[in-house]
Scaffold this motif. Structure first.
Motif, short mmCIF file in Angstrom:
data_model
loop_
_atom_site.label_atom_id
_atom_site.label_comp_id
_atom_site.label_asym_id
_atom_site.label_seq_id
_atom_site.Cartn_x
_atom_site.Cartn_y
_atom_site.Cartn_z
N GLY A 66 7.86 12.54 -37.93
CA GLY A 66 7.17 12.82 -36.67
C GLY A 66 7.38 11.84 -35.55
N LEU A 67 8.25 10.84 -35.72
CA LEU A 67 8.43 9.83 -34.68
C LEU A 67 9.87 9.78 -34.17
N ALA A 94 -2.35 6.37 -38.11
CA ALA A 94 -2.87 7.58 -37.46
C ALA A 94 -2.70 7.55 -35.95
N ALA A 95 -2.72 6.36 -35.36
CA ALA A 95 -2.63 6.24 -33.90
C ALA A 95 -1.32 6.76 -33.34
N HIS A 96 -0.32 6.92 -34.19
CA HIS A 96 0.99 7.37 -33.72
C HIS A 96 1.12 8.90 -33.72
N TYR A 97 0.07 9.63 -34.11
CA TYR A 97 0.13 11.08 -34.22
C TYR A 97 -1.08 11.73 -33.55
N ASP A 98 -0.90 13.00 -33.18
CA ASP A 98 -2.05 13.75 -32.68
C ASP A 98 -2.79 14.39 -33.86
N ASP A 99 -4.01 14.80 -33.61
CA ASP A 99 -4.86 15.33 -34.69
C ASP A 99 -4.26 16.58 -35.31
#
Length: 303
Positions: A66-67, A94-99
């Motif tokens: 995802g990055l 978690a801060a690197h992704y949306d919910d």
């Protein structure tokens, strides 16, 4: 089965890694670093070529799911530059992704990791060679425990090593207690990253005593206490008998940090860090750290 390192152009013998940058990024993008995404294929090619010109042979990309891994671009870059590349599966903090992304992974994270290790990343056919996860600052939150549990499950299914981002270099012992204690991962299959960011020599020795690998990565970041303390930390571990468990990496995560943009980039690891360490530790030890240890850390009898 024979131990092999899973690169983007196929499995190779561990000794073929040669001089290795054990933690870096050719492609990376995160909402935590807006405007600094590593997306440009030409820039990635130039960075690999510059690394190769300094005597580098292989690079381990720790960019997880995802990055912006651009897995399909990695094999041609590897072939064009002559630098072996190892890709990663896994999940960052978690801060690197949306919910929405995180919700979509619930209940299938370990399955995703296994698929990317055995079948390939997306439709690229490029198989990952390690699992990258992350801890928190001096602690493991619920997200870290979820991702590390999935990583351990995928490790047990495949044999793949697990590389861990330690936030500001902290939490190493908590990570080892979870992965190796509760979840049954052999310590020699765990790589702890960013230990240079927290120059706690006692914690370093305690972690090393488990038998895990310790990565000192991200040179030239003065705010992380890297260059000026790292040689002392590496020397202390080597003198304590842990020289065979040390790894070095560049961890280029922003466009500004690339050598082609005026930053240190991948070549800095060989151009400046290697000779400094060789002067203090001896060239033979540094050669083993960069040329032998990565092969053992990443070499796996794949299931």
């Amino acid at each position: 089965m024979v131990s092999a390192v899973r690169t983007v152009v196929g499995d190779v013998e561990p000794e073929r890694l040669g001089v290795c940058d054990a933690h870096d990024h050719l492609f990376f993008g995160s909402p935590q670093l807006p405007g600094q995404e590593l997306r440009d294929v030409s820039a990635a090619r130039a960075e690999l070529a510059a690394f190769r010109a300094q005597g580098g042979h292989s690079v381990v990309q720790w960019t997880p799911y995802g990055l912006g891994r651009r897995a399909a671009d990695l094999p041609p870059l590897s072939r064009e530059t002559g630098v072996l590349v190892v890709a990663a599966t896994g999940l960052h903090q978690a801060a690197h992704y949306d919910d929405r992304t995180l919700r979509g992974l619930r209940g299938r994270l370990a399955e995703l990791f296994v698929a990317e290790l055995t079948d390939g990343i997306g439709t690229s056919g490029v198989r990952a060679g390690l699992i990258k996860v992350a801890g928190g600052f001096h602690a493991l939150d619920a997200h870290a425990r979820w991702t590390m549990t999935a990583a351990a499950e995928a490790h047990h299914a495949t044999g793949a090593p697990i590389a861990v981002h330690l936030e500001l270099g902290t939490g190493a012992l908590d990570v080892l207690e979870l992965l190796c204690g509760e979840l049954g991962v052999a310590p020699y299959r765990v790589i702890l990253g960013h230990l240079n960011r927290s120059p706690d020599f006692v914690a370093h020795r305690q972690a090393a005593a488990s038998g895990c690998y310790l990565a000192f990565d991200g040179p030239s970041r003065a705010n992380h206490a890297t260059d000026w303390r790292m040689p002392d930390a590496v020397r202390a571990l080597a003198e304590a008998g842990h020289g065979d468990r040390l790894l070095l990496g560049g961890d280029t995560t922003t466009a500004a940090a690339r050598s082609v943009n005026g930053g240190p980039g991948m070549p800095y690891l060989l151009r400046r860090v290697r000779p400094r360490l060789a002067a203090e530790l001896g060239a033979d030890l540094v050669e083993r750290i960069m040329g032998e240890n990565p092969g053992r850390a990443l070499g796996v009898e794949w299931h």
